[in-house]
Design a protein around this motif. Structure first.
Motif, PDB file in Angstrom:
ATOM      1  N   ARG A  18       0.833  -1.204   0.000  1.00  0.00           N
ATOM      2  CA  ARG A  18       0.000   0.000   0.000  1.00  0.00           C
ATOM      3  C   ARG A  18       0.864   1.248   0.000  1.00  0.00           C
ATOM      4  O   ARG A  18       1.919   1.297   0.647  1.00  0.00           O
ATOM      5  CB  ARG A  18      -0.929   0.005   1.222  1.00  0.00           C
ATOM      6  CG  ARG A  18      -2.099  -0.931   1.071  1.00  0.00           C
ATOM      7  CD  ARG A  18      -2.988  -0.931   2.285  1.00  0.00           C
ATOM      8  NE  ARG A  18      -3.632   0.367   2.512  1.00  0.00           N
ATOM      9  CZ  ARG A  18      -4.565   0.570   3.418  1.00  0.00           C
ATOM     10  NH1 ARG A  18      -4.967  -0.441   4.180  1.00  0.00           N
ATOM     11  NH2 ARG A  18      -5.097   1.757   3.570  1.00  0.00           N
ATOM     12  N   LYS A 112      -7.510  -3.164  15.408  1.00  0.00           N
ATOM     13  CA  LYS A 112      -6.482  -2.610  14.521  1.00  0.00           C
ATOM     14  C   LYS A 112      -5.541  -1.694  15.310  1.00  0.00           C
ATOM     15  O   LYS A 112      -4.322  -1.839  15.226  1.00  0.00           O
ATOM     16  CB  LYS A 112      -7.137  -1.792  13.402  1.00  0.00           C
ATOM     17  CG  LYS A 112      -7.794  -2.607  12.325  1.00  0.00           C
ATOM     18  CD  LYS A 112      -8.375  -1.667  11.269  1.00  0.00           C
ATOM     19  CE  LYS A 112      -9.227  -2.400  10.272  1.00  0.00           C
ATOM     20  NZ  LYS A 112     -10.084  -1.497   9.499  1.00  0.00           N
ATOM     21  N   PRO A 118      -5.773  -6.977  12.020  1.00  0.00           N
ATOM     22  CA  PRO A 118      -4.510  -6.539  11.410  1.00  0.00           C
ATOM     23  C   PRO A 118      -4.256  -5.070  11.719  1.00  0.00           C
ATOM     24  O   PRO A 118      -5.168  -4.366  12.154  1.00  0.00           O
ATOM     25  CB  PRO A 118      -4.801  -6.719   9.914  1.00  0.00           C
ATOM     26  CG  PRO A 118      -6.259  -6.405   9.798  1.00  0.00           C
ATOM     27  CD  PRO A 118      -6.895  -6.905  11.059  1.00  0.00           C
ATOM     28  N   SER A 120      -3.888  -2.732   9.568  1.00  0.00           N
ATOM     29  CA  SER A 120      -4.816  -2.083   8.641  1.00  0.00           C
ATOM     30  C   SER A 120      -5.101  -3.107   7.535  1.00  0.00           C
ATOM     31  O   SER A 120      -4.457  -4.159   7.487  1.00  0.00           O
ATOM     32  CB  SER A 120      -4.204  -0.810   8.071  1.00  0.00           C
ATOM     33  OG  SER A 120      -5.192  -0.064   7.385  1.00  0.00           O
ATOM     34  N   CYS A 121      -6.029  -2.794   6.668  1.00  0.00           N
ATOM     35  CA  CYS A 121      -6.386  -3.761   5.626  1.00  0.00           C
ATOM     36  C   CYS A 121      -5.180  -4.029   4.719  1.00  0.00           C
ATOM     37  O   CYS A 121      -4.525  -3.081   4.269  1.00  0.00           O
ATOM     38  CB  CYS A 121      -7.547  -3.223   4.796  1.00  0.00           C
ATOM     39  SG  CYS A 121      -8.990  -2.820   5.777  1.00  0.00           S
ATOM     40  N   ALA A 122      -4.932  -5.313   4.457  1.00  0.00           N
ATOM     41  CA  ALA A 122      -3.855  -5.742   3.549  1.00  0.00           C
ATOM     42  C   ALA A 122      -2.469  -5.323   4.032  1.00  0.00           C
ATOM     43  O   ALA A 122      -1.591  -5.017   3.240  1.00  0.00           O
ATOM     44  CB  ALA A 122      -4.108  -5.232   2.134  1.00  0.00           C
ATOM     45  N   VAL A 123      -2.293  -5.300   5.348  1.00  0.00           N
ATOM     46  CA  VAL A 123      -0.979  -4.990   5.940  1.00  0.00           C
ATOM     47  C   VAL A 123      -0.575  -6.160   6.830  1.00  0.00           C
ATOM     48  O   VAL A 123      -1.404  -6.708   7.556  1.00  0.00           O
ATOM     49  CB  VAL A 123      -1.042  -3.681   6.770  1.00  0.00           C
ATOM     50  CG1 VAL A 123       0.306  -3.397   7.417  1.00  0.00           C
ATOM     51  CG2 VAL A 123      -1.462  -2.518   5.890  1.00  0.00           C
TER      52      VAL A 123
END
Lengths: 266, 287
Positions: A18, A112, A118, A120-123
């Motif tokens: 990201r 979070k 997580p 954050s999303c996709a981390v």
């Protein structure tokens, strides 16, 4: 279910493709929620400056036992051991506190912000193991609706506090109708807490969401639709009411300490 | 990961003779459009490889306004890497085929305009991480279809009319209609950290299939009971409500608030709320 062949290995903590500032939102959550918990805990242990005239801090409402005229049952009872730290807030604050702690919105936010689960999303995450809310202790989040029942009760009490905040006692001891800035602060707090509570996912389910054929239950359907409207802004209600409840306590505290002046409007 | 390999598109060749004149005339006729779609250079950092491994490769190409990432991938395929594997079909955000991770976020390539991206830096295009890689940007999403079979199918009540048809009130179907918008792009499955990072594919069906379960479970005609399955076989308790699935859904389905949490509440009714359980026993389970 069918198992999968080899998958891409999990990323390391914080690793992501990201480009945006993904860490800002969890960091803000951490700072604001952490500050609120810190302030509320400090305020709950003070056992002082929680009333000013007809105003009662929402952290201390209802005041079951205490030294102010707002106390329902008088002074601290003798059966409470002297060695236990006592404050009216300590008796009641756990209920709205746990209502927020088990709230579906806050859960997602603090998992979070505080637990990076997580981050954050996709981390990438810091831990390899994951239980979710299937096991102790997080399985206890499922009791959210019971804290909702208390929250609804507290809304009635806070509304009565606003009513009481409309009646000021003069030097001669006579009660007069009036509106002060503190009245508006307590009223705004009650409105925002109501907006937050009425959008609760559990309430939405209980009033009509559990029913598949809502057309046969028009009252529940109307309640469900109303809850759904509040639910769409649940996050905004959650943060606004969090700020306001802390500010309402701060306002009463500052007025009581003589730092701020409560201006009378009427 | 090793440093990305770099490839550059060949420079456009200068046209000669009549071809150049015609091209010039066409360009003049479309001057307005030409002005607004001025070409510029962008670099795409595309994952290339297969199940055994791979890495990012840089491709530099001319792009113009209005292009989407899938256009750029097709341009790379046409001009620089003919063997680049990419799955696509409708190019209109309705088939759910071209799911990928663009600058780290799961998105449909055909619905991501280059104008939304910062082209001063390379645009990263990677395959979905929650599913096995087949080749380049193509992943094997068949697990989703296999897992879908574990959901109990639609089981309608007896027909309402003698001709074998049913009558439904629009108010009863309003709620489940949102779930029917799902195009099965599996972006929600990809972003879900339970599948993506913890690989709980054996214990958790993921947001897409919870949406499917919600569509069936809340359907006014359905009589099947999936609540016990949701808790045990489908692992709904693994969801910790990050709302990432809702964030990436290209159809704007409010997955967490309207599908997963209501299902969680039904599980609470059955398994964690003695008062609700009592009410259910008195009234009967399916309403």
């Amino acid at each position: 279910m069918q198992s999968l062949p080899v998958l891409a290995p999990p990323r390391r903590f914080g690793q992501t493709s990201r480009r945006d500032a993904w860490w800002v939102q969890p960091a803000i959550t951490f700072l604001i929620l952490g500050s609120f918990v810190g302030y509320a805990t400090w305020a709950a242990f003070q056992d002082a400056h929680y009333t000013y005239g007809p105003y009662l801090s929402p952290f201390y409402s209802p005041e079951l036992w205490g030294s102010s005229p707002h106390a329902w049952f008088g002074a601290k009872p003798g059966w409470i051991p002297g060695w236990l730290p006592f404050s009216p807030a300590l008796l009641i604050l756990p209920f709205p506190g746990l209502f927020r702690f088990t709230c579906y919105y806050y859960r997602g936010a603090y998992y979070k912000g505080f637990w990076a689960d997580p981050p954050s999303c996709a981390v990438g995450e810091p831990r390899k193991s994951y239980w979710g809310e299937r096991r102790f202790p997080l399985i206890l989040q499922n009791v959210h609706r019971y804290f909702l029942y208390f929250a609804l009760l507290f809304l009635l009490i806070l509304a009565s506090d606003v009513w009481k905040a409309l009646w000021f006692t003069d030097a001669a001891g006579a009660r007069h109708f009036g509106i002060g800035v503190g009245t508006l602060v307590l009223a705004a707090n009650t409105v925002l807490l109501s907006g937050y509570t009425f959008g609760c996912h559990s309430l939405r389910h209980l009033v009509g969401g559990r029913i598949d054929q809502v057309s046969k239950h028009p009252v529940q359907h109307a309640c469900y639709r109303t809850c759904s409207k509040f639910n769409r802004g649940h996050m905004r209600w959650a943060w606004a009411s969090l700020f306001m409840v802390a500010f309402a306590d701060l306002y009463v505290r500052m007025c009581s300490m003589g730092v701020w002046t409560d201006w009378r409007i009427l | 990961m090793s440093a990305p390999e770099t490839r550059t598109a060949p420079a456009p060749t200068a046209g000669g003779g009549m071809a150049a004149v015609e091209a010039g005339a066409r360009a003049a006729a479309k001057s307005d459009r030409a002005t607004s779609s001025a070409a510029k250079t962008a670099t795409f950092r595309v994952w290339r490889g297969d199940a055994a491994g791979g890495g990012l490769v840089d491709f530099t190409l001319q792009v113009s306004d209005g292009m989407v990432v899938l256009d750029a991938i097709h341009q790379i395929q046409a001009e620089q890497a003919n063997d680049l594997a990419v799955r696509w079909n409708c190019k209109a955000g309705k088939c759910g085929s071209c799911s990928a991770e663009i600058n780290g976020m799961p998105r449909l390539m055909c619905m991501t305009r280059l104008g939304e991206l910062d082209l001063s830096q390379p645009v990263t295009v990677e395959p979905m991480r929650a599913f096995p890689r087949i080749r380049d940007l193509v992943t094997d999403v068949s697990w989703n279809f296999a897992a879908k079979k574990s959901l109990k199918p639609f089981k309608p009540r007896a027909p309402d009319a003698p001709d074998g048809t049913w009558r439904m009130d629009q108010r009863d179907v309003d709620r489940v209609q949102e779930f029917r918008k799902c195009i099965e792009c599996f972006l929600c499955q990809d972003v879900c950290h339970v599948l993506r990072d913890h690989h709980k594919h054996d214990e958790f069906v993921g947001p897409r299939l919870l949406v499917q379960a919600a569509m069936l479970e809340m359907h006014p005609l359905d009589t099947e009971d999936r609540v016990d399955d949701l808790r045990r076989a489908h692992g709904i308790g693994y969801c910790n409500i990050t709302k990432c699935c809702t964030k990436v859904c290209p159809e704007g389905i409010t997955i967490t608030d309207n599908a997963i949490i209501p299902l969680k509440e039904r599980v609470v009714d059955r398994h964690f709320d003695p008062l609700a359980k009592l009410v259910q026993l008195v009234r009967g389970r399916k309403r």
